[in-house]
Design a protein around this motif. Structure first.
Motif, PDB file in Angstrom:
ATOM      1  N   MET A   9     -10.597  13.448  -2.966  1.00 28.30           N
ATOM      2  CA  MET A   9     -10.877  12.131  -3.600  1.00 28.30           C
ATOM      3  C   MET A   9     -12.256  11.689  -3.444  1.00 28.30           C
ATOM      4  N   ASN A  10     -12.836  11.261  -4.575  1.00 29.20           N
ATOM      5  CA  ASN A  10     -14.457  11.191  -4.574  1.00 29.20           C
ATOM      6  C   ASN A  10     -14.599   9.732  -3.829  1.00 29.20           C
ATOM      7  N   LEU A  11     -15.992   9.497  -3.328  1.00 33.19           N
ATOM      8  CA  LEU A  11     -16.014   8.230  -2.652  1.00 33.19           C
ATOM      9  C   LEU A  11     -15.639   6.934  -3.558  1.00 33.19           C
ATOM     10  N   PHE A  12     -16.004   6.905  -4.907  1.00 32.39           N
ATOM     11  CA  PHE A  12     -15.760   5.697  -5.515  1.00 32.39           C
ATOM     12  C   PHE A  12     -14.272   5.366  -5.657  1.00 32.39           C
ATOM     13  N   ALA A  13     -13.408   6.377  -5.631  1.00 35.45           N
ATOM     14  CA  ALA A  13     -11.966   6.273  -5.906  1.00 35.45           C
ATOM     15  C   ALA A  13     -11.369   5.998  -4.553  1.00 35.45           C
ATOM     16  N   GLY A  14     -11.998   6.596  -3.493  1.00 33.63           N
ATOM     17  CA  GLY A  14     -11.785   5.961  -1.998  1.00 33.63           C
ATOM     18  C   GLY A  14     -11.919   4.464  -1.865  1.00 33.63           C
ATOM     19  N   VAL A  15     -13.430   4.196  -2.183  1.00 29.96           N
ATOM     20  CA  VAL A  15     -13.510   2.831  -1.844  1.00 29.96           C
ATOM     21  C   VAL A  15     -12.679   1.739  -2.628  1.00 29.96           C
ATOM     22  N   ALA A  16     -12.324   2.284  -3.967  1.00 25.65           N
ATOM     23  CA  ALA A  16     -11.339   1.355  -4.738  1.00 25.65           C
ATOM     24  C   ALA A  16     -10.050   1.460  -4.292  1.00 25.65           C
ATOM     25  N   LEU A  17      -9.598   2.472  -3.583  1.00 21.28           N
ATOM     26  CA  LEU A  17      -8.156   2.483  -3.044  1.00 21.28           C
ATOM     27  C   LEU A  17      -8.333   1.495  -1.696  1.00 21.28           C
ATOM     28  N   THR A  18      -9.249   1.662  -1.001  1.00 18.09           N
ATOM     29  CA  THR A  18      -9.487   0.843   0.033  1.00 18.09           C
ATOM     30  C   THR A  18      -9.383  -0.659   0.037  1.00 18.09           C
ATOM     31  N   ALA A  19     -10.229  -0.859  -1.253  1.00 18.97           N
ATOM     32  CA  ALA A  19     -10.096  -2.330  -1.697  1.00 18.97           C
ATOM     33  C   ALA A  19      -8.879  -2.916  -2.250  1.00 18.97           C
ATOM     34  N   ALA A  20      -8.348  -1.930  -2.878  1.00 22.16           N
ATOM     35  CA  ALA A  20      -6.741  -2.425  -3.282  1.00 22.16           C
ATOM     36  C   ALA A  20      -5.835  -2.389  -2.287  1.00 22.16           C
ATOM     37  N   THR A  21      -5.978  -1.694  -1.204  1.00 20.52           N
ATOM     38  CA  THR A  21      -5.256  -1.603  -0.031  1.00 20.52           C
ATOM     39  C   THR A  21      -5.318  -3.004   0.699  1.00 20.52           C
ATOM     40  N   PHE A  22      -6.558  -3.267   0.910  1.00 17.59           N
ATOM     41  CA  PHE A  22      -7.232  -4.582   1.572  1.00 17.59           C
ATOM     42  C   PHE A  22      -6.273  -5.792   0.712  1.00 17.59           C
ATOM     43  N   LEU A  23      -6.438  -5.932  -0.382  1.00 16.49           N
ATOM     44  CA  LEU A  23      -5.918  -7.033  -1.339  1.00 16.49           C
ATOM     45  C   LEU A  23      -4.370  -7.014  -1.237  1.00 16.49           C
ATOM     46  N   SER A  64      -2.219   2.246  10.579  1.00 12.52           N
ATOM     47  CA  SER A  64      -3.695   2.511  10.180  1.00 12.52           C
ATOM     48  C   SER A  64      -4.438   3.657  10.689  1.00 12.52           C
ATOM     49  N   MET A  65      -4.235   3.884  12.178  1.00 14.71           N
ATOM     50  CA  MET A  65      -4.747   4.984  12.801  1.00 14.71           C
ATOM     51  C   MET A  65      -4.097   6.400  12.328  1.00 14.71           C
ATOM     52  N   LEU A  66      -2.836   6.306  12.244  1.00 17.25           N
ATOM     53  CA  LEU A  66      -2.155   7.564  11.897  1.00 17.25           C
ATOM     54  C   LEU A  66      -2.603   7.975  10.393  1.00 17.25           C
ATOM     55  N   LEU A  67      -2.720   6.939   9.635  1.00 17.91           N
ATOM     56  CA  LEU A  67      -3.146   7.274   8.259  1.00 17.91           C
ATOM     57  C   LEU A  67      -4.353   8.002   7.996  1.00 17.91           C
ATOM     58  N   MET A  68      -5.329   7.431   8.870  1.00 22.22           N
ATOM     59  CA  MET A  68      -6.640   7.790   8.920  1.00 22.22           C
ATOM     60  C   MET A  68      -6.827   9.165   9.624  1.00 22.22           C
ATOM     61  N   VAL A  69      -6.300   9.596  10.704  1.00 22.15           N
ATOM     62  CA  VAL A  69      -6.342  10.724  11.381  1.00 22.15           C
ATOM     63  C   VAL A  69      -5.729  11.830  10.337  1.00 22.15           C
ATOM     64  N   TYR A  70      -4.522  11.539  10.013  1.00 24.63           N
ATOM     65  CA  TYR A  70      -3.997  12.556   9.235  1.00 24.63           C
ATOM     66  C   TYR A  70      -4.760  12.791   7.594  1.00 24.63           C
ATOM     67  N   GLY A  71      -4.989  11.799   7.390  1.00 22.08           N
ATOM     68  CA  GLY A  71      -5.486  11.948   5.960  1.00 22.08           C
ATOM     69  C   GLY A  71      -7.339  12.071   6.100  1.00 22.08           C
ATOM     70  N   GLY A  72      -7.856  12.104   7.216  1.00 21.30           N
ATOM     71  CA  GLY A  72      -9.234  12.429   7.618  1.00 21.30           C
ATOM     72  C   GLY A  72      -9.931  13.644   7.066  1.00 21.30           C
ATOM     73  N   PRO A  73      -9.363  14.677   7.630  1.00 19.20           N
ATOM     74  CA  PRO A  73      -9.932  15.902   7.328  1.00 19.20           C
ATOM     75  C   PRO A  73     -10.313  15.965   5.854  1.00 19.20           C
ATOM     76  N   GLU A  74      -9.312  15.899   4.978  1.00 21.78           N
ATOM     77  CA  GLU A  74      -9.708  15.817   3.477  1.00 21.78           C
ATOM     78  C   GLU A  74     -10.091  14.679   2.830  1.00 21.78           C
ATOM     79  N   LYS A  75      -9.986  13.531   3.565  1.00 21.68           N
ATOM     80  CA  LYS A  75     -10.425  12.339   3.065  1.00 21.68           C
ATOM     81  C   LYS A  75      -9.568  12.155   1.837  1.00 21.68           C
ATOM     82  N   ASP A  76      -8.301  12.234   2.134  1.00 24.64           N
ATOM     83  CA  ASP A  76      -7.212  11.939   0.973  1.00 24.64           C
ATOM     84  C   ASP A  76      -6.607  10.520   0.870  1.00 24.64           C
TER      85      ASP A  76
END
Length: 164
Positions: free
Chosen positions: A1-15, A62-74
């Motif tokens: 996932m590219n940075l722009f899409a990741g930031v957009a997904l983070t913002a959508a999740t936050f909202l 949150s921690m589990l999602l970040m740890v397991y998705g971290g290596p691929e930044k999925d």
């Protein structure tokens, strides 16, 4: 996932977390998990509450999602980041500003934050499971903005002894 899409997904999740928080607060915390949340609605001499266990749930998720998705930044990483950002903001606004659980950020000039504080105080007027209003954290009913602006325009009069 590219940075722009990741930031957009983070913002959508936050909202989206505002809706999740509202729904969980109204239907789960004031429902089947009231036995844990009740500690937040009554005065007590303790620094911690049973209600604080919810932080462990969302922080752990949150921690589990970040740890397991971290290596691929999925998607898991970015969703976990959105939950973490919401949780961090929740801590500072709810626990520090509104409930004064830490000794800083006592006053604010922001009409939004004052309105949010008023709405939360209305929620806590009821100490029981039923009858509460205003279950969200960041969305504030417009009537509280009107009150917050009115109070800012007309600050409470100080007595002569308090002014000295």
């Amino acid at each position: 996932m590219n940075l722009f899409a990741g930031v957009a997904l983070t913002a959508a999740t936050f909202l989206g977390m505002e809706f999740v928080a509202w729904f969980m607060h109204k239907y789960v915390l004031h429902g089947p998990l009231w036995f844990l949340h009740r500690s937040h609605h009554v005065r007590h001499p303790h620094h911690f509450e049973r209600n604080d266990f919810f932080f462990l749930f969302y922080g752990g998720l949150s921690m589990l999602l970040m740890v397991y998705g971290g290596p691929e930044k999925d998607w898991r990483y970015w969703v976990g980041m959105g939950v973490a950002v919401y949780g961090t903001l929740y801590f500072f606004v709810h626990d520090v500003l509104i409930h004064r659980r830490l000794p800083f950020w006592r006053r604010t000039q922001s009409a939004y934050l004052r309105a949010l504080n008023m709405a939360h105080k209305i929620h806590h007027k009821t100490t029981g499971r039923d009858g509460s209003q205003e279950f969200g954290l960041l969305w504030v009913s417009p009537k509280y903005f009107t009150l917050a602006r009115r109070r800012a325009a007309n600050p409470p009069a100080r007595s002569a002894s308090a002014a000295q």
